[in-house]
Design a protein around this motif. Sequence first.
Motif, PDB file in Angstrom:
ATOM      1  N   GLN A 122     112.317   6.150  53.590  1.00 57.69           N
ATOM      2  CA  GLN A 122     111.611   4.966  54.066  1.00 57.69           C
ATOM      3  C   GLN A 122     112.649   3.961  54.548  1.00 57.69           C
ATOM      4  O   GLN A 122     113.417   3.423  53.748  1.00 57.69           O
ATOM      5  CB  GLN A 122     110.745   4.351  52.957  1.00 57.69           C
ATOM      6  CG  GLN A 122     109.963   3.119  53.417  1.00 57.69           C
ATOM      7  CD  GLN A 122     109.128   2.505  52.312  1.00 57.69           C
ATOM      8  OE1 GLN A 122     109.188   2.943  51.163  1.00 57.69           O
ATOM      9  NE2 GLN A 122     108.356   1.488  52.646  1.00 57.69           N
ATOM     10  N   LYS A 140     117.134   3.091  45.986  1.00 54.85           N
ATOM     11  CA  LYS A 140     117.031   2.054  47.012  1.00 54.85           C
ATOM     12  C   LYS A 140     118.444   1.577  47.362  1.00 54.85           C
ATOM     13  O   LYS A 140     119.270   1.394  46.469  1.00 54.85           O
ATOM     14  CB  LYS A 140     116.168   0.884  46.535  1.00 54.85           C
ATOM     15  CG  LYS A 140     114.728   1.283  46.238  1.00 54.85           C
ATOM     16  CD  LYS A 140     113.878   0.084  45.865  1.00 54.85           C
ATOM     17  CE  LYS A 140     112.437   0.506  45.555  1.00 54.85           C
ATOM     18  NZ  LYS A 140     111.559  -0.653  45.259  1.00 54.85           N
ATOM     19  N   THR A 145     114.521   4.602  49.651  1.00 52.32           N
ATOM     20  CA  THR A 145     114.339   3.481  50.570  1.00 52.32           C
ATOM     21  C   THR A 145     115.708   3.001  51.027  1.00 52.32           C
ATOM     22  O   THR A 145     116.607   2.791  50.207  1.00 52.32           O
ATOM     23  CB  THR A 145     113.598   2.314  49.886  1.00 52.32           C
ATOM     24  OG1 THR A 145     112.336   2.779  49.415  1.00 52.32           O
ATOM     25  CG2 THR A 145     113.405   1.157  50.850  1.00 52.32           C
TER      26      THR A 145
END
Length: 717
Positions: free
Chosen positions: A430, A376, A403
């Motif tokens: 994402q 992330k 992400t």
Amino acid sequence: MSSHPIIELPQTAPREASELYFNRELSWLAFNERVLAEASNTSYPLLERLRFLAISGSNLDEFVMIRVAGLAGQVQRGIDRPAIDGRTPSQQLAAVRERVASVAARQQQVWEELHALLGEAGIHVADERRVDPEALEWLREYFLEEILPVITPQALDPAHPFPFVANRGLGLLFTLTRNSDGQQLIEMILIPSALPRFVRVPGEASIYISITSLICRFADHVFPGFTIHGDGLFRILRDSDIEIEEEAEDLVRTFRSAIQRRRRGRVIQLEIEVDFDPVAEQVLLEQTGVSDALVLKSKGIIGLDCLNEIVDADRSDLKFLSYTPRYPERIREHDGDCFAAIREKDIVIHHPYESFEVVVDFLRQAASDPDVVAIKQTLYRAGNQSAIINALIAAAEEGKSVTAVVEIKARFDEEQNLMWAAKLERAGVQVIYGFVDWKTHAKVAMVVRREEDGFRTYCHFGTGNYHPVTARIYTDLSFFTAAPEFGRDAAKLFNFVSGYVEPRSTEALVISPLNLRDELCAAIEREIAHARAGRPAAIWIKCNQITDQAMIDRLYEASEAGVEIDLVVRGICCLRPGVEGLSENIRVKSIIGRFLEHGRIYAFANGHPMPSGEAKVYISSADLMERNLDRRVEAMIPILNHTVHDQVLQQVLLANMLDTEQSWLLAPDGSYARIVAEDRPFNCHHYFMTNPSLSGRGEALDPDAIPKLALRKGRAA
């Protein structure tokens, strides 16, 4: 520490706002004046001085397009809400425009000085007297082949209305007479942004001729059959701020539309040559509708940022000695295995003295490691050629859960970030855009890895952007840790941005707009309590801007209680230091030098003399501004590891406090003056460039080889 005279203000009545605070806009202009002053710093190589002039020009452009435009908009809408110093928008606009004109005039004076020095050094800019007949013929051919096909003259008459001139657009106006019938015309040529501003004449001599002068010189090829009477160069700056309604249904689509509108914002400033043809000038003023804009007349170069093309000249003798950042020894000790090094102990990296490549390697390794299951990452500014983006794409293509929080509201990087977001999404990442009304400014990356004893989270927290170019010139800190509490808190931060899941509590991380303001206020209150109890009490802060009134008032309270406060504030500072009964215990300085000071460090003495191992130390992505504390997602990280704590406080922050060669002291009246060391001058940039790795050097280097810093009457020892 360095001191300055204390000014005692009369206390017969409560202080006015103007006595308590400096105006934000005027303080920023003072910062740019310090940048401009470096262009006159004779200790710098000549082309580096020219670089500072170009930077000051680019800075001023952005200030006009955003801050001056904002004030003009408030005045236009009848808003009279006063600034922190009590000035209304109209009062600020008048003062700012006067100061902008003064700064612009000084920039042209500096250009005249540097222009002469460049000539002495063999670099001749816009000096057509040095063009011999052979070179002139080459320029003519260049014009015919490279420029003429690209430019488009346009007549200005009822059949040809005045064309739209883009933001930062350059144009030439010509007054002409058609030879066939004697009709007088005005023609415009807009300079395509794809063209360079200067052309280097072939040959040993470094002769640069501007594109605009070439067009004027060979205008007879553009206007055959006409007599040319006059010409003039102009440049337009437009309102470039973007306002997004909170009710926007599609943030991406809204921003794409807003970017288009920005290109057509109202004219805020018009620059024209001082010898502009008077007939053409009148037409220009009428057609651009600049009745409420600032008009600047210049006898020098219009659009000083173009001087970067000259700075790029191949003259190493006129530039700083090249500098190659070191790769952290701690990572080398583990054969380049970032995870092994971080797992062993927390690491702090000091950019640009230590390579940003370690941050890229951290993500590259995560992308290729089969044991990594998730990555992330926040992305505020990533640049136009980003190895970080490529690493995230590679990770997604390897099947990992990736992400990316892409902040599309990062000013002037909106289009770049939209492009990256689309590329990331195509690769299977994402992509999260965060909040509509808050920017996600925190610099955080987390990697979840499957290990023998379960999942472990490795985190990177930074004070600067994941941007490979700025990482070479901005001083910032990167903090790596595998401590479980940081991993859990980082996960909460990402859940907050992606799903609006506000964390009820955190174990280590401090997050705005949730609790960062409260944590800072509590830390200041603790110092006040120590001072009142007779214990050592001090606050050291290094940041880019201080504008938040509530935080300034807390620092004033601490000063009155006897807390010794030293602030290194590169840019805007609305706090007024050295005022009797208000801020006599506060000292403020600004460091302007080879590198741009960008890292934020907050340190509190905690009842012990500064600096000490007992001090509370934090690094952060946030400045002391209302927007950072209340309207952005920011992270403040406590430095708990003893070794890293000492490196941040007693090396990085202390060196900034001790610097004398690049420091400007802020006086109570708002003026800045260079600090002049009586003896043993100290340059913090030089110190970090010439010493072995300060962060994560492990056992490979002799720690005694690093000069120790000590606080002795404001000098390095």
